[in-house]
Design a protein around this motif. Structure first.
Motif, mmCIF file in Angstrom:
data_model
loop_
_atom_site.group_PDB
_atom_site.id
_atom_site.type_symbol
_atom_site.label_atom_id
_atom_site.label_comp_id
_atom_site.label_asym_id
_atom_site.label_seq_id
_atom_site.Cartn_x
_atom_site.Cartn_y
_atom_site.Cartn_z
ATOM 1 N N ALA B 244 5.322 6.876 -0.151
ATOM 2 C CA ALA B 244 5.164 5.580 0.509
ATOM 3 C C ALA B 244 3.711 5.428 0.911
ATOM 4 O O ALA B 244 3.122 6.357 1.431
ATOM 5 N N LEU B 246 1.146 3.016 3.113
ATOM 6 C CA LEU B 246 1.013 1.933 4.076
ATOM 7 C C LEU B 246 -0.458 1.734 4.378
ATOM 8 O O LEU B 246 -1.201 2.698 4.502
ATOM 9 N N ILE B 254 1.011 -3.302 10.087
ATOM 10 C CA ILE B 254 1.121 -3.009 8.665
ATOM 11 C C ILE B 254 0.496 -4.160 7.883
ATOM 12 O O ILE B 254 0.932 -5.310 8.011
ATOM 13 N N MET B 257 2.055 -2.610 2.031
ATOM 14 C CA MET B 257 2.917 -1.462 1.752
ATOM 15 C C MET B 257 3.367 -1.517 0.299
ATOM 16 O O MET B 257 3.445 -2.589 -0.291
ATOM 17 N N ASN B 258 3.655 -0.366 -0.268
ATOM 18 C CA ASN B 258 4.066 -0.375 -1.678
ATOM 19 C C ASN B 258 5.594 -0.284 -1.771
ATOM 20 O O ASN B 258 6.303 -0.215 -0.762
ATOM 21 N N ALA B 261 7.402 2.557 -0.159
ATOM 22 C CA ALA B 261 7.549 2.432 1.296
ATOM 23 C C ALA B 261 8.768 1.587 1.625
ATOM 24 O O ALA B 261 9.521 1.881 2.555
ATOM 25 N N GLU B 262 8.941 0.548 0.842
ATOM 26 C CA GLU B 262 10.122 -0.286 1.055
ATOM 27 C C GLU B 262 11.386 0.548 0.910
ATOM 28 O O GLU B 262 12.301 0.477 1.717
ATOM 29 N N ARG B 269 8.927 -6.028 2.306
ATOM 30 C CA ARG B 269 7.558 -6.313 2.693
ATOM 31 C C ARG B 269 7.492 -7.479 3.658
ATOM 32 O O ARG B 269 6.729 -7.458 4.626
ATOM 33 N N VAL B 277 3.220 -0.571 13.277
ATOM 34 C CA VAL B 277 3.792 0.547 12.536
ATOM 35 C C VAL B 277 4.662 1.412 13.456
ATOM 36 O O VAL B 277 5.697 1.922 13.067
#
Lengths: 160, 864
Positions: B244, B246, B254, B257-258, B261-262, B269, B277
Motif C-alpha cells: 500500500a 500513501l 491522505i 493512495m494506490n 492501499a484501497e 479513494r 491518516v
C-alpha cells in the motif's frame, strides 16, 4: 498685392527715393534693389536708416572673430514685400546667387557695412558683404551658405 | 525489502549559488554582445564625426575660389589692357577690377582652408610674388587718374606675369585638395566599413544566440519529455505496487493512495482522500488521547520519517487490527512537505514467527524433558543397583566357596558395568544440559596417567594386552579438571583394551608447542577402525561390531562422552586408524602448566599414603564439631594424642592445667576467639606459655596473619585441613609452607585428606553427614524466631562445617548471615538463607561429583 497696395508701395518708394536723394545727394549708391524692373538705389545712410544689427562670428575667409555691423536682410525683405523666391544677389565681379526668403529672418543674413567698426572698402570685401552668423549654428556652415555669402554686393533683385 | 531513501535525501542537497553551465554560457553571450555594442557605439561615433565633418563644410568650394582667382586675374589683365590714359571710366573699371582681384588674393592668403596649400613652397613663392605686385600697385590705384594712366604700360606686363603664379597656386591647390578629399573619403569609407563589419558580427552573434536558444528549447523539450516518462513510470510503479502506498500532506491528510492501499484498508479513494491518516489507519486504542492530526500517532515523527522500516499496528475499515511494516520518506513539493509511505501487512510473518518460536520452545522443552527423564531414570536405576552391588560386596566378604565366589564376581562385574552405563547416561544428560562445571585445580598429569594405567591393568591383562605410558619429558603439574581428564583417558584406554587382543596399548602424553594444550595419544595394536566409521564412532549408541563377536560390550556412549568432555575442556578428540593396523585416538586438552609453588594437589594426591607417624601431644581448640572430628581423625592417623576443647575458654583452662607439645587454635569461635585465647595463654605464665600455637582459620589475609603473629601464634593452617600440611607442620618441615592465601578449590583436597585419614567409607559418611548437618541447619535458620545472637551462633557453626568440607559457596553465604546477625540485622535473614540454600545445592552436587570421582579413581565402589 491689391492694386491699392501696389500703388501705395510705389508712391511710398518714389517719395522715399526723392527724399533720400534730396538728403543724400552727394553719397554714392552702395546697393540697388530692383523690383519688376524698377530700381531703387540705397546709399549708406539710406541703408542705415533701415535699422542696423550686429553679428560676431569667425568666417572661413578671415582669421579670428570678426565684428560685423550692418542692415539685416529682413528689413529689405519687409520693405519690398519679398515673396518666398527671395532675392537674386549680384556681386561686382558678376557673381550671381539666389538668396531664399528664409535667410532673411531674425538671426539670419546681414548686409554687413562695417567690419570691426570700420566701413569695408572694395578691397576689404565691401562695401556690402552679405554675411551669416556662421558660428551661431552649424546649419550656417554649409557650402550653400558660403556660396550665398556674397561680398562686394552691388545689387539685389526681388524674385517672384 | 528495503525502500530507497532517495526521496528524503533530495532535501539534503545543499542549495549552493553555483551557476550551471547553461547560465554561464548565457552570461558569456550577453557579455560578448554588450562588448560588440560598445565597440559599435565607439566606431559609429567615429563615423559620425567623419560624416559630420562632411556635413559642415570648412570652406566654400575650393575649386571655385581657385578658378575664380584666375578669372579675376584675367579680368584685371583685360581691364589693364583696355584702359587708356584719359579715359576715366576705363581707369575706374581698372581700379574696381584691381580691388576685386586684391580681395580674392586676400582670401587665398588669409582663409584657414588654404593653409595646407599655402604651405607648399611653390605656392608660397607664387603668393609672395602676387602680394608684392599688389603692394606695389596700390599706391598707383589709390592715386589719381593721371598717375595711373601713365603707369599703364608698366602695369600690363606685370599683371600678365601674375598669370603663371596664379596657375601655380591653382595647381598646388588642386594637388592638396584632391588628396585631402581622397583622404577624407577614405576615412569615411573606413569608418563605415568598420561599422559594417561590426554590424555583421553583431548579426552573426545574434544568429548564434538564436541557434543556441533553439537548441536550448529542444533540450528543454527533451527534458520535459523525459520527466514526463519518468513520472509515468513512477506512477506505474506506485499503482502496481503490491504494498500500500500513501502520500500524506504536511498536515497528515491522505493526498494520494494506490489500489493496494484501497484493498488493504478497505477504504475507497473517495472515502480516504483528504482524511487524517491517523483517523483511518491508526488503531483507536493506540491514538494519543486529546490530540488531532499528526499528533494522534504515538510515534515521534523523527523516529520514523526517513528511518527505514518500522513495525507498528494498523486498523482497517472493518476494525481489524493487524501488524504492519512501513517506511516513510519525506519530500518537498510546491505545497510544502509531503510524506510517502509504503505499508505492508505482516500478520502472516508475525504469525509464522510465533509458530517457529513455539515449535522451537516445544522442541527444547522436549529435549530437556528427555534429558531430565534420563537423569531421573538413571538415578532411579542407580539406587537399586547400588543396593545390589553393596549386598554383593558384603556377600563377597563372607565365606564363600570358589564356585559361589565366581558367581559373585560375575554378578559384581555385571552390576558394575550396568552402573557404568547408567552413570555414563547421567553424564551425557548433565553435559548436554550444560551443567558441567569444570573444576580448576593444580594436579599432576603424570599421576593421572599412572592412575589410568593402573585402573585398567587388570582388564588389559585379561586380554593379554600391555599398557605402556610414554611421557618424556614428564608433563609435570597443570591446572584443570583432573577427574574429567581421567574420565576421558580411562574411556580411550578402555576402548583400546577392548579392541585389542594380545597387543600393546601406549598412552603417550606430550605438551604442544605454545604450551597451553596437551596431546594425549592412545595407540593400540588392535583390529583398527575403517575410515567410514571414524566419525560415526563418536555418535551416541554406536558400537562397532567386531570379528570377536560379542566380546566387545558397551552402550556405545563412551566416546561420545569423552569427546563432549574434551570439547568442554577446550580441546577435541581425533582418530587415526586403518583396519588391521590398530588405532590412535588423540585427545587434545587445554591444560596450562602450573607453577609448582601453587601446588597443593601434589600433597593431597599423595594423600592415599599415610605419612609417617609423628607422636605429639596436641591440644585441639575448635568449636565446630565436624571440624573437630576431622582434625582429630587426621591427628590420630598421624599418631598424635589429641585433647579436645570445644571453646576458647575451655581451651585456656586446659592449657593452664598441663603442658602440650602443640596447640591448634581455631580463630573464629564465639565468646573467646582464638586470638584472645592465645593472648591469654601467652600472658599467663602457665605450662603452655611457650608452646607453639597454630591458628586454624578458613581465611587468612596478610592483616590477619600479622594479627596472629602479634598475638603470639607461631603459624597458620588454613581450613580445610590437609593431612599432608598437617604432617608437614608437625614435623617442622619448613619447605611445607603456611599458605596464607588460598585460591584453589578445596574440595578435592578435603576429600583426598579425608580418604587418607578416614578411608572411603569414612570420607563418604563424613561428607554426607556434613551435608545433612548444613541442610538441616539452614532449615532451622529459616524458621528462626529467636535472637540475632542465636542466629549468628548457628550460622557460625554451620559455616565452620561447610569450610571443613570445602563447600565454599555455602561457607561464604553463612559468613554473611553470621556477620549480619552480629550487627543485629536479621531482617534479611530469610533472603540470606535462601541464598545459602542455593549455594548448598551447587556445592552439594559438586561435592557429590567430586566424591564420586575420588572414590572411583581410588577403585572403590561409589555407593550413594
Amino acid at each position: 498685392m491689391t492694386v491699392f497696395q501696389q500703388l501705395g508701395r510705389g508712391v511710398g518708394l518714389c517719395l522715399w527715393a526723392v527724399i533720400a536723394q534730396a538728403a543724400h545727394a552727394s553719397e554714392p549708391i552702395l546697393l540697388t534693389v530692383s523690383v519688376d524692373g524698377e530700381d531703387t538705389g540705397f546709399t549708406r545712410s539710406a541703408l542705415e536708416a533701415l535699422g542696423t544689427a550686429e553679428i560676431e562670428t569667425t568666417t572661413i575667409w578671415t582669421d579670428g572673430v570678426q565684428h560685423f555691423s550692418g542692415v539685416p536682410l529682413r528689413a529689405l525683405a519687409e520693405m519690398f514685400d519679398v515673396g518666398d523666391s527671395g532675392f537674386r544677389a549680384y556681386a561686382i565681379n558678376d557673381y550671381v546667387i539666389d538668396i531664399p526668403l528664409e535667410d532673411a529672418r531674425d538671426g539670419g543674413a546681414l548686409l554687413a557695412l562695417d567690419r570691426d567698426g570700420e566701413p569695408m572698402s572694395l578691397r576689404d570685401m565691401g562695401p556690402i558683404w552679405l554675411i551669416y552668423p556662421y558660428d551661431s549654428d552649424r546649419d550656417f556652415q554649409t557650402e550653400v551658405i558660403y556660396a550665398r555669402s556674397v561680398w562686394q554686393l552691388i545689387r539685389l533683385e526681388v524674385m517672384d | 525489502m528495503r525502500r530507497p531513501r532517495g526521496l528524503g535525501a533530495s532535501r539534503l542537497l545543499p542549495r549552493l549559488a553555483v551557476l550551471g553551465r547553461e547560465q554561464m554560457s548565457y552570461l558569456a553571450a550577453v557579455l560578448t554582445l554588450f562588448a560588440f555594442a560598445v565597440l559599435i557605439w565607439v566606431l559609429s561615433a567615429d563615423a559620425r564625426r567623419e560624416i559630420d565633418a562632411l556635413a559642415t563644410a570648412n570652406s566654400d568650394s575650393i575649386q571655385w575660389t581657385l578658378a575664380q582667382a584666375e578669372v579675376e586675374h584675367l579680368t584685371l589683365w583685360n581691364a589693364v589692357q583696355s584702359a587708356t590714359p584719359g579715359d576715366a571710366a576705363s581707369l575706374q573699371e581698372l581700379r574696381v577690377r584691381f580691388d576685386v582681384f586684391y580681395s580674392r588674393v586676400a582670401t587665398l592668403q588669409g582663409a584657414p582652408a588654404f593653409r595646407e596649400m599655402r604651405a607648399l613652397p611653390e605656392v608660397t613663392e607664387a603668393l609672395d610674388h602676387v602680394n608684392r605686385f599688389l603692394a606695389d600697385t596700390i599706391p598707383l590705384v589709390d592715386g589719381r587718374d593721371a598717375e595711373l594712366g601713365a603707369a599703364l604700360d608698366e602695369l600690363e606686363p606685370a599683371v600678365a606675369d601674375l598669370r603663371h603664379d596664379l596657375r601655380l597656386v591653382s595647381l598646388g591647390g588642386v594637388r592638396v585638395f584632391t588628396a585631402d578629399s581622397d583622404r577624407q573619403r577614405q576615412r569615411v569609407a573606413n569608418a563605415l566599413g568598420d561599422l559594417a563589419y561590426l554590424t555583421v558580427a553583431l548579426v552573426v552573434g545574434l544568429f548564434a544566440m538564436v541557434l543556441a536558444l533553439m537548441r536550448l528549447l529542444a533540450m528543454r523539450r527533451r527534458q520535459t519529455e523525459e520527466i514526463r516518462q519518468t513520472q509515468s513510470r513512477l506512477s506505474a510503479v506506485v499503482t502496481s505496487s503490491i504494498d500500500a502506498v500513501l502520500v500524506l500532506d504536511r498536515d497528515g491528510r491522505i493526498a494520494e493512495m494506490n489500489d493496494s492501499a484501497e484493498t488493504l484498508f478497505g477504504y475507497s479513494r473517495a472515502e480516504a482522500l483528504g482524511q487524517q491518516v491517523a483517523d483511518l489507519i491508526v488503531p483507536p486504542n493506540l491514538r494519543m488521547p486529546g490530540t488531532e492530526g499528526w499528533r494522534q500517532i504515538p510515534l515521534d515523527r523523527d523516529d520514523f520519517v526517513d528511518q527505514g522500516l518500522v513495525q507498528f499496528q494498523a486498523v482497517d475499515k472493518a476494525g481489524r487490527v493487524f501488524p504492519v511494516e512501513f517506511s516513510v520518506s519525506s519530500a518537498e513539493s510546491e505545497d510544502g512537505r509531503i510524506y510517502v509511505t509504503f505499508l505492508r501487512d505482516i500478520s502472516d510473518r508475525v504469525a509464522a514467527r510465533e509458530e517457529l518460536i513455539q515449535a522451537r520452545d516445544t522442541a527444547l522443552a522436549g529435549e530437556k524433558a528427555k534429558s531430565d527423564m534420563l537423569a531421573v531414570m538413571s538415578h532411579e536405576v542407580r539406587t537399586p543397583l547400588n543396593g545390589i552391588l553393596g549386598s554383593l560386596q558384603l556377600l563377597a566378604d563372607s565365606d564363600l566357596d570358589p564356585r559361589q565366589r565366581r558367581f559373585v564376581e560375575v554378578m559384581e562385574r555385571s552390576g558394575r558395568m550396568l552402573l557404568d552405563q547408567v552413570n555414563t547416561v547421567l553424564d551425557i544428560s548433565r553435559t548436554d544440559a550444560g551443567s558441567t562445571v569444570l573444576t580448576q585445580q593444580v594436579f599432576s598429569i603424570d599421576r593421572v596417567l599412572a592412575d589410568v594405567a593402573d585402573s585398567l591393568r587388570v582388564q588389559a591383562d585379561a586380554r593379554g594386552n600391555t599398557i605402556r605410558i610414554r611421557a618424556e619429558p614428564a608433563l609435570g603439574f597443570a591446572v584443570g579438571d583432573a577427574v574429567r581428564l581421567q574420565q576421558v583417558l580411562v574411556n580411550l584406554v578402555a576402548n583400546a583394551v577392548k579392541f585389542t587382543k594380545d597387543g600393546t596399548i601406549t598412552l603417550d602424553a606430550r605438551r604442544k608447542d605454545g604450551g597451553g594444550a596437551v596431546a594425549f595419544a592412545v595407540r593400540d595394536t588392535g583390529i583398527g577402525i575403517p575410515k567410514r566409521e571414524h566419525e560415526r564412532i563418536f555418535d551416541d549408541f554406536v558400537t562397532l561390531d567386531s570379528s570377536y563377536g560379542r566380546e566387545v560390550e558397551g552402550t556405545g556412549l563412551g566416546l561420545g562422552i569423552a569427546r563432549r568432555i574434551a570439547r568442554t575442556m577446550g580441546g577435541d578428540i581425533a582418530v587415526q586408524s586403518r583396519p588391521g593396523h590398530g588405532a590412535t585416538f588423540t585427545a587434545t586438552i587445554w591444560l596450562p602448566q602450573a607453577d609448582r609453588s601453587e601446588d597443593e594437589a601434589s600433597a593431597s594426591a599423595e594423600g592415599s599414603a599415610v605419612p609417617h607417624q609423628i607422636g605429639l601431644d596436641v591440644l585441639l581448640v575448635e568449636d565446630n564439631e565436624t571440624n573437630r572430628l576431622v582434625a582429630r581423625e587426621m591427628l590420630t592417623a598421624l599418631g598424635c594424642h589429641v585433647t579436645e576443647a570445644a571453646d576458647g575458654q575451655v581451651g585456656v583452662e586446659m592449657a593452664a592445667q598441663r603442658p602440650f607439645d602443640l596447640i591448634l587454635m581455631d580463630i573464629s569461635m564465639p565468646h573467646l576467639d582464638g586470638v584472645q585465647a592465645t593472648a591469654l595463654i601467652r600472658s599467663h605464665a602457665g605450662p603452655n606459655a611457650d608452646t607453639p600455637i597454630v591458628a586454624l582459620t578458613a581465611h587468612a589475609q596478610p592483616d590477619d596473619i600479622e594479627r596472629f603473629h602479634a598475638a603470639g601464634m607461631a603459624d597458620v593452617l588454613v581450613k580445610p585441613l590437609s593431612l599432608a600440611r598437617l604432617a608437614a607442620l608437625l614435623s617442622n618441615d619448613e619447605a611445607a609452607e603456611p599458605i596464607a592465601l588460598y585460591g584453589g578449590d578445596p574440595l578435592h583436597e578435603v576429600l583426598a585428606s579425608l580418604m587418607a585419614a578416614l578411608g572411603p567409607d569414612g570420607t563418604r559418611d563424613t561428607m554426607n553427614n556434613g551435608l545433612r548437618e548444613v541442610e538441616d541447619g539452614l532449615a532451622d535458620l529459616a524458621l528462626h524466631h529467636g535472637s540475632a545472637g542465636g542466629a549468628g551462633a548457628l550460622a557460625h557453626k554451620l559455616a565452620g562445617t561447610a569450610a571443613v568440607l570445602g563447600l565454599r559457596g555455602v561457607h561464604n553465604a553463612l559468613l554473611d548471615i553470621e556477620a549480619a546477625a552480629n550487627r543485629g540485622e536479621v531482617g534479611a535473614l530469610s533472603q540470606q538463607v535462601a541464598v545459602a540454600r542455593n549455594a548448598l545445592v551447587t556445592d552439594r552436587s559438586r561435592a557429590e561429583a567430586a566424591l564420586w570421582g575420588v572414590l572411583e579413581a581410588a577403585g572403590h565402589n561409589p555407593l550413594s
